[in-house]
Design a protein around this motif. Structure first.
Motif, PDB file in Angstrom:
ATOM      1  N   ALA B  44       0.839  -1.206   0.000  1.00 31.53           N
ATOM      2  CA  ALA B  44       0.000   0.000   0.000  1.00 31.53           C
ATOM      3  C   ALA B  44       0.872   1.253   0.000  1.00 31.53           C
ATOM      4  N   THR B  45       1.922   1.236   0.823  1.00 29.30           N
ATOM      5  CA  THR B  45       2.813   2.408   0.901  1.00 29.30           C
ATOM      6  C   THR B  45       3.451   2.681  -0.453  1.00 29.30           C
ATOM      7  N   ASN B  46       3.971   1.647  -1.068  1.00 25.15           N
ATOM      8  CA  ASN B  46       4.627   1.831  -2.376  1.00 25.15           C
ATOM      9  C   ASN B  46       3.626   2.270  -3.440  1.00 25.15           C
ATOM     10  N   THR B  47       2.422   1.712  -3.373  1.00 23.37           N
ATOM     11  CA  THR B  47       1.389   2.099  -4.345  1.00 23.37           C
ATOM     12  C   THR B  47       1.049   3.585  -4.193  1.00 23.37           C
ATOM     13  N   CYS B  48       0.832   4.016  -2.947  1.00 33.06           N
ATOM     14  CA  CYS B  48       0.474   5.420  -2.705  1.00 33.06           C
ATOM     15  C   CYS B  48       1.624   6.347  -3.107  1.00 33.06           C
ATOM     16  N   LEU B  49       2.843   5.956  -2.780  1.00 30.81           N
ATOM     17  CA  LEU B  49       4.000   6.791  -3.156  1.00 30.81           C
ATOM     18  C   LEU B  49       4.086   6.910  -4.681  1.00 30.81           C
ATOM     19  N   ASN B  50       3.843   5.791  -5.375  1.00 28.87           N
ATOM     20  CA  ASN B  50       3.895   5.826  -6.846  1.00 28.87           C
ATOM     21  C   ASN B  50       2.825   6.739  -7.425  1.00 28.87           C
ATOM     22  N   LEU B 101      -0.167  21.995   2.812  1.00 24.82           N
ATOM     23  CA  LEU B 101       1.240  22.006   3.234  1.00 24.82           C
ATOM     24  C   LEU B 101       1.926  20.692   2.840  1.00 24.82           C
ATOM     25  N   LEU B 102       1.237  19.579   3.062  1.00 24.49           N
ATOM     26  CA  LEU B 102       1.804  18.261   2.722  1.00 24.49           C
ATOM     27  C   LEU B 102       1.949  18.075   1.215  1.00 24.49           C
ATOM     28  N   GLU B 103       1.021  18.648   0.462  1.00 26.21           N
ATOM     29  CA  GLU B 103       1.094  18.540  -1.009  1.00 26.21           C
ATOM     30  C   GLU B 103       2.339  19.225  -1.565  1.00 26.21           C
ATOM     31  N   SER B 104       2.852  20.189  -0.823  1.00 29.28           N
ATOM     32  CA  SER B 104       4.038  20.913  -1.304  1.00 29.28           C
ATOM     33  C   SER B 104       5.328  20.114  -1.058  1.00 29.28           C
ATOM     34  N   LEU B 105       5.205  19.031  -0.309  1.00 30.47           N
ATOM     35  CA  LEU B 105       6.396  18.214   0.004  1.00 30.47           C
ATOM     36  C   LEU B 105       6.514  17.044  -0.963  1.00 30.47           C
ATOM     37  N   PRO B 107       6.656  13.154  -1.902  1.00 30.50           N
ATOM     38  CA  PRO B 107       5.872  12.063  -1.292  1.00 30.50           C
ATOM     39  C   PRO B 107       6.601  11.342  -0.154  1.00 30.50           C
ATOM     40  N   GLU B 108       7.895  11.101  -0.331  1.00 28.65           N
ATOM     41  CA  GLU B 108       8.661  10.383   0.702  1.00 28.65           C
ATOM     42  C   GLU B 108       8.780  11.234   1.975  1.00 28.65           C
ATOM     43  N   ASP B 109       9.030  12.531   1.789  1.00 29.09           N
ATOM     44  CA  ASP B 109       9.131  13.443   2.938  1.00 29.09           C
ATOM     45  C   ASP B 109       7.789  13.516   3.673  1.00 29.09           C
ATOM     46  N   VAL B 129       7.959  -0.270   7.461  1.00 28.44           N
ATOM     47  CA  VAL B 129       6.822  -0.101   6.545  1.00 28.44           C
ATOM     48  C   VAL B 129       7.290   0.217   5.131  1.00 28.44           C
ATOM     49  N   THR B 130       8.308   1.050   5.041  1.00 28.62           N
ATOM     50  CA  THR B 130       8.741   1.528   3.722  1.00 28.62           C
ATOM     51  C   THR B 130       9.842   0.685   3.089  1.00 28.62           C
ATOM     52  N   GLY B 131      10.607  -0.013   3.925  1.00 26.47           N
ATOM     53  CA  GLY B 131      11.762  -0.747   3.414  1.00 26.47           C
ATOM     54  C   GLY B 131      12.988   0.146   3.266  1.00 26.47           C
ATOM     55  N   TRP B 132      12.903   1.369   3.772  1.00 27.99           N
ATOM     56  CA  TRP B 132      14.053   2.274   3.711  1.00 27.99           C
ATOM     57  C   TRP B 132      14.986   1.980   4.888  1.00 27.99           C
ATOM     58  N   SER B 133      16.216   2.519   4.776  1.00 26.43           N
ATOM     59  CA  SER B 133      17.127   2.427   5.925  1.00 26.43           C
ATOM     60  C   SER B 133      16.700   3.475   6.966  1.00 26.43           C
ATOM     61  N   GLU B 134      17.121   3.264   8.204  1.00 20.84           N
ATOM     62  CA  GLU B 134      16.741   4.205   9.269  1.00 20.84           C
ATOM     63  C   GLU B 134      17.311   5.591   9.014  1.00 20.84           C
ATOM     64  N   SER B 135      18.529   5.622   8.451  1.00 22.39           N
ATOM     65  CA  SER B 135      19.135   6.938   8.200  1.00 22.39           C
ATOM     66  C   SER B 135      18.350   7.688   7.116  1.00 22.39           C
ATOM     67  N   LYS B 136      17.824   6.948   6.149  1.00 20.67           N
ATOM     68  CA  LYS B 136      17.024   7.606   5.108  1.00 20.67           C
ATOM     69  C   LYS B 136      15.740   8.174   5.712  1.00 20.67           C
ATOM     70  N   VAL B 137      15.141   7.422   6.602  1.00 25.73           N
ATOM     71  CA  VAL B 137      13.909   7.895   7.257  1.00 25.73           C
ATOM     72  C   VAL B 137      14.200   9.181   8.021  1.00 25.73           C
ATOM     73  N   LYS B 138      15.333   9.183   8.751  1.00 30.17           N
ATOM     74  CA  LYS B 138      15.688  10.375   9.539  1.00 30.17           C
ATOM     75  C   LYS B 138      15.906  11.585   8.638  1.00 30.17           C
ATOM     76  N   VAL B 139      16.612  11.342   7.533  1.00 31.54           N
ATOM     77  CA  VAL B 139      16.894  12.446   6.602  1.00 31.54           C
ATOM     78  C   VAL B 139      15.599  12.984   6.008  1.00 31.54           C
ATOM     79  N   ARG B 140      14.708  12.069   5.614  1.00 31.03           N
ATOM     80  CA  ARG B 140      13.431  12.479   5.022  1.00 31.03           C
ATOM     81  C   ARG B 140      12.606  13.306   6.015  1.00 31.03           C
ATOM     82  N   ALA B 141      12.567  12.824   7.253  1.00 31.84           N
ATOM     83  CA  ALA B 141      11.778  13.523   8.271  1.00 31.84           C
ATOM     84  C   ALA B 141      12.377  14.898   8.563  1.00 31.84           C
ATOM     85  N   PHE B 142      13.711  14.943   8.649  1.00 32.95           N
ATOM     86  CA  PHE B 142      14.399  16.214   8.914  1.00 32.95           C
ATOM     87  C   PHE B 142      14.072  17.216   7.805  1.00 32.95           C
TER      88      PHE B 142
END
Lengths: 165, 160
Positions: B44-50, B101-105, B107-109, B129-142
């Motif tokens: 579902a996550t990958n589908t929505c991101l796509n 506000l979210l639309e301006s970001l 999709p991953e962020d 959930v995403t299959g990303w590395s933890e560091s990628k998640v942190k970077v995206r959130a930051f």
């Protein structure tokens, strides 16, 4: 403390997760730095907006029946089992004849390899024990007869000469 | 899951349908050892991101796009104490504004910000959930926090 801007603290973690000391640091700095005060205000409003959005999404979330996963998994396992059996049957239908003929050929070759040489060995043992076969004996007798006959012929020819002398 | 990404019900339902179609088509890839919910959540996550990536629409949130009620809301929230609860009407305005506000970001962020800051998920949970590395998640959130904060600072600056 006044010179250390707080934007990194704001961006590093959710506002709700900041510790009391971090919040005190932020508020102390924001009181003297207009830019950071605005950044803190913006971060607070951003956090409020995101919370509002997710709480609304949570209200619309449909929760599946708690047995849904169990039922789906059971159906999936059942399907996997039937698919496995069906695959074997289909494989056998497609290749059964050739596999059966190969097995028969292999069995025949095994018989010829392991059973037939044993019979040959028995014959050879018999041949070793009896050095003369019946044919050899008969042929040898013929040879002897021929030789005797020849001797007799020669003797008969030259006997007259000897007698004449 | 789809509601995390799409506020519009029909869009969320489309994403859910596509998720189940993909899950049905990829049923063989499910080993049956892990959680089916986790497997479906990842699809579902990958589908929505796509879907969001394909949309390629990241309109910047600018003051001129704000309605009167949104400008009033911003003034009210920034002037009053932050702990004040929002009433039903204010909540609707807040959700509209949040959506823009979210639309301006990216999709991953957006996903990282929604899950970590909104739902209180841990970095590890988002990574699962995403299959990303933890560091990628942190970077995206930051990055998402920084962008969202910057966009709101702009709005507050214009207002001031």
């Amino acid at each position: 403390m006044k010179d250390i801007h707080i934007v990194d603290i704001l961006d590093n973690a959710p506002l709700a997760d900041l510790s009391a000391s971090e919040l005190r640091t932020i508020e102390a700095h924001a009181a003297t730095c207009a830019d950071c005060a605005r950044a803190f205000e913006a971060a607070s409003i951003s956090a409020l907006l995101i919370k509002s959005r997710t709480s609304e999404a949570a209200e619309h979330t449909l929760n599946a029946n708690p047995f849904f996963e169990t039922r789906v998994l059971a159906a999936w396992r059942e399907q996997q089992a039937s698919v496995g059996a069906w695959s074997f049957g289909r494989l056998w239908n497609a290749t059964g004849a050739i596999v059966a003929s190969m097995a028969a050929t292999t069995a025949a070759l095994a018989v010829l390899t392991f059973v037939a040489p044993a019979n040959n060995a028995t014959n050879q043992q018999i041949a070793a024990v009896v050095p003369y076969s019946a044919e050899t004996v008969v042929l040898d007798q013929d040879q002897d007869d021929n030789q005797l006959t020849n001797d007799q012929v020669i003797n008969a020819i030259y006997a007259d000469d000897d007698e004449g002398k | 899951m789809a509601h995390r990404f799409f506020r519009d019900r029909s869009q969320a339902e489309d994403a859910a349908q596509e998720t189940f179609l993909k899950a049905f088509a990829q049923m063989k890839s499910f080993a049956g050892l892990g959680s089916m919910e986790g497997w479906l959540t990842r699809i579902a996550t990958n589908t929505c991101l796509n879907i969001l990536r394909a949309a390629k629409r990241r309109p910047e949130l600018v003051t001129s796009d704000l309605g009167d009620n949104e400008t009033e809301w911003l003034e009210r929230v920034s002037d009053s104490s932050r702990a004040q609860p929002l009433d039903a009407e204010q909540k609707v305005i807040a959700v509209d504004l949040a959506e823009r506000l979210l639309e301006s970001l990216q999709p991953e962020d957006r996903l990282a910000l929604t899950m970590i800051d909104g739902e209180g998920a841990s970095v590890n949970e988002v990574a699962e959930v995403t299959g990303w590395s933890e560091s990628k998640v942190k970077v995206r959130a930051f990055r998402a926090r920084k962008k969202a904060r910057a966009a709101l600072e702009k709005l507050l600056g214009h207002r001031g």
